[in-house]
Design a protein around this motif. Structure first.
Motif: not given
Lengths: 385, 361
Positions: A165-166, A169, A172-173, A179, A184, A328, B23, B26-27, B317-318, B329, B333, B336
């Motif tokens: 995983f980057p 990212l 951000y999640l 959240i 979670i 960020f 992902v 989560m999104t 992405l930001v 997003l 991903s 990425a």
């Protein structure tokens, strides 16, 4: 109207504010030098100049964080009118003899005091998160390397998943205000925070199970204190209300541990696979020792050198990660003086007033550099064995 | 060999599925969807209105089914409205429901619509990935030769003064994350009030106010040294130290090998030994490291593009993450994850090819 301070005066004034830190550093170094032959690996840091410089830089920030309340010249949250983006060494308007040693930021707060308080924020989270990540990595890495097979395959797959995983990212999640209302963070905390308790329980049980009296004492103490802290930290359900964590901090903490532990896992697993072929492990097996005893009391102590080095490097890396989160604007309150978010707010006015961003940037760099130098010194010294 | 590659591909596919599902999950958490509904329809929606809006726009139902639709292996949702029209995931406005395809997901090239950029995600991504490609290219051009040179020079004679100086530089560079080096570089080289730019302007050496430009927005159209050097340097600096240290470690190991000593004793000059005998063996490990640096480079790209306002992949992405733009997003991903997994595969296979000592059944 007072005059601006010159750079010489600024440096002298800062050095004067830091007197408690200098005194503690001098005392620590004097004691360590005198006793260095009796202090084991810690004493050997003082044989290597690189390690000594690194240790000095790290301890400087540790002492700064300890004495932060004494060192600061202004309240880090108070805004003084007319000091917006003030240059370093500007006199505070209306107060005789008070200066903004390193200038004011975009909200007219004192940059110097904020950097000093920021050290406390960083050093509160980074080492603790690294310790938990190590407990997770070790508890999973030992059986994966020692037993191997399907267990190893499945844990390795999971850890590679996190490593692929980057990081940004993932942050951000994981670290968003939304959240926090879901399950979670709590579940992640519940899973990650149980590992230290499990680790210590197995550690003492495998060693002392032949002596039930001693075993019951140690394991009982671990279970009582561990589960008490666990209930407070993970679920915020401590009956006495001593252990608790702000949900924001918990979120940041959990994600940093989550990102770090697969790295530790990989290192531990690799080393266990190497060490388990040694003769003393075979001797332990022949004696009929249990697998956990061999893993925790035969293999782990012999893997400590690289693990200690990695621990230092990883605290530095965690500091960088926390800074990234702040940069960020994730998971921290806007007033928080931590270095990452100070850089974030400072960077927007970089062309006009660079000092609000440059000062915390240099602070963060010096702390991480100190940790890396310390790790380098430790590596050199532990290789001499 | 073939079996090894196939196995790696299988694991890679499984990893990609798992990662994209995480992902996606989560999104598409309920709070995010609620925010989406409120921003798309009306801010002052009651809870039951939000629920029905989500239901009507295909965000209801089990998450696995929605994931399968997004991937493009389950038929897209179709809904008959009260007024007799048919709407659905795959039915674009103005299209007859009968002509619409059954499947429309990432596999079919339907990446969704960006709510921030008001464009199809594929266009947004195409543009931004192209911009980041240039950035990555220049970072690689700067980073790889510099770090290999540093590593080989310091590993050539372990413990020499060159080694000490270069190692210290490498440690310092790994201790400087992108947001620190970027800030310092801007303050030193691209600030009108600090660093060297005011001096140079006083002496009349530069025509503008600053030596370098503090933003790279103009590099979107036209890359020049003055607007692109700082973002590239910011990303490259952090990587250089790490790769140089790995190269140094592998070089020092090679230099202690028997065959190097034999060559030296036979009278081959030191230069020849390094160039002919040591270098090829010493560069195997750094190759893997460089390939595995890609996930880190992605990090650097995000930070550097935010700092220098260069509208590439990281910036997108930001923006997408900050504005709850779910489709963008997800697209980001996918890109990425793809980049990370492909570079891992290349590094694995390349390692086997480069190192003749490893033979796979």
């Amino acid at each position: 109207m007072q005059d601006m301070m010159t750079w010489g005066q600024i440096i002298a004034a800062i050095a004067l504010r830091l007197v408690p830190v200098w005194l503690s550093l001098a005392a620590l170094f004097a004691v360590s030098f005198a006793l260095k032959r009796r202090l084991g690996l810690y004493g050997r840091i003082f044989d290597s100049p690189v390690g000594m410089i690194g240790f000095g830089m790290v301890m400087f920030w540790v002492f700064v964080a300890c004495y932060a309340g004494m060192i600061i010249t202004h309240d880090p949250l108070v805004q003084v009118s007319g000091m917006k983006n003030a240059l370093p060494g500007s006199p505070v308007k209306g107060v005789e003899g008070a200066f903004y040693l390193l200038g004011g930021d975009h909200l007219a707060r004192d940059v110097f005091s904020r950097v000093i308080m920021g050290a406390r924020e960083v050093l509160k989270i980074a080492p603790a998160a690294t310790v938990v990540a190590f407990m997770v990595g070790i508890t999973l890495g030992l059986p994966a390397g020692y037993i191997g097979g399907k267990l190893d395959t499945s844990i390795s797959f999971g850890s590679n998943l996190v490593l692929a995983f980057p990081v940004i990212l993932l942050f951000y999640l994981l670290v968003t205000p939304e959240i926090r209302v879901t399950w979670i963070p709590t579940v992640l905390a519940a899973i990650l925070f149980i590992f230290p308790v499990v680790f210590l329980t197995i550690l003492f049980n495998s060693r002392f199970f032949t002596n039930p009296k001693q075993r019951n004492l140690y394991v009982g103490a671990v279970l009582v204190i561990g589960l008490w802290a666990y209930s407070g930290l993970a679920f915020n359900a401590d009956p006495l209300g001593i252990w608790s964590m702000d949900p924001n901090v918990l979120n940041v903490f959990v994600s940093v541990v989550f990102v770090n532990s697969p790295g530790v896992f990989r290192i531990v697993r690799g080393m266990v696979m190497d060490i388990k072929t040694r003769d003393y492990v075979a001797a332990g097996q022949t004696r009929g020792e249990g697998p956990w005893y061999i893993m925790l009391w035969e293999i782990l102590p012999n893997a400590r050198g690289p693990l200690i080095v990695d621990f230092c490097l990883r605290i530095g890396y965690t500091t960088i990660l926390l800074g990234t989160l702040g940069f960020f604007g994730l998971g921290v309150t806007p007033e928080s003086p931590d270095w990452g978010s100070t850089i974030n707010y400072g960077r927007r006015l970089l062309a006009i007033a660079p000092h609000p961003a440059v000062v915390p940037a240099l602070a963060l760099m010096s702390l991480v550099l100190g940790l890396n130098l310390l790790a380098d010194g430790l590596r050199e010294e532990s290789m001499k064995d | 060999m073939l079996f090894f590659v196939l196995r790696r591909l299988g694991v890679m596919l499984l990893t990609a599925l798992a990662l994209t599902f995480i992902v996606f999950y989560m999104t598409n958490l309920p709070p995010n969807l609620e925010k989406l509904a409120k921003s798309e329809a009306s801010v002052r929606m009651a809870d039951d209105a939000v629920a029905s809006w989500l239901e009507e726009n295909g965000h209801g139902g089990p998450v696995l089914l929605r994931y399968a639709q997004w991937i493009g292996v389950a038929p897209g949702w179709v809904r008959l409205e009260d007024d007799g029209t048919t709407r659905g995931r795959c039915i674009a406005s103005g299209m007859a429901p009968e002509d619409a395809p059954t499947y429309c997901g990432v596999l079919q090239g339907q990446w969704g619509y960006s709510t921030v950029f008001k464009q199809p995600v594929s266009e947004v991504l195409g543009r931004s990935v192209g911009a980041t490609g240039w950035l990555m290219l220049w970072v690689m051009v700067v980073m790889v030769p510099t770090s290999l040179l540093l590593g080989v020079l310091s590993g050539m004679r372990e413990g020499s003064r060159t080694d000490r100086v270069l190692s210290t530089f490498a440690i310092a560079s790994t201790a400087t994350p992108e947001y620190v080096s970027g800030v310092i570089l801007i303050a030193m080289l691209a600030s009108a009030t600090a660093g060297i730019s005011p001096l140079l302007a006083d002496w009349g050496w530069i025509s503008g106010k600053t030596l370098f430009q503090g933003t790279a927005t103009s590099a979107m159209d036209d890359i020049t040294f003055w607007n692109f050097a700082l973002p590239v340097a910011t990303i490259a600096l952090y990587g250089i130290g790490y790769i140089a240290r790995m190269t140094r470690a592998s070089m020092t190991e090679v230099m202690t090998q028997q065959y190097i000593r034999t060559a030296r004793l036979k009278g081959v000059s030191f230069k020849q030994v390094v160039m002919r005998h040591a270098l090829r063996n010493a560069l195997i490990a750094p190759f893997t490291v460089i390939m595995l640096q890609f996930p880190w480079l992605l990090n650097g790209v995000v930070i550097s593009e935010t700092l220098f306002n260069y509208k590439g992949f990281g910036w997108t992405l930001v923006q997408a993450a900050g504005n709850n733009d779910i489709d963008t997003l997800l697209g980001c991903s996918v890109v990425a994850v793809f980049v990370v997994l492909v570079t891992q595969l290349i590094s694995d296979i390349g390692y086997v090819f480069l190192n003749p000592r490893i033979r796979l059944a």
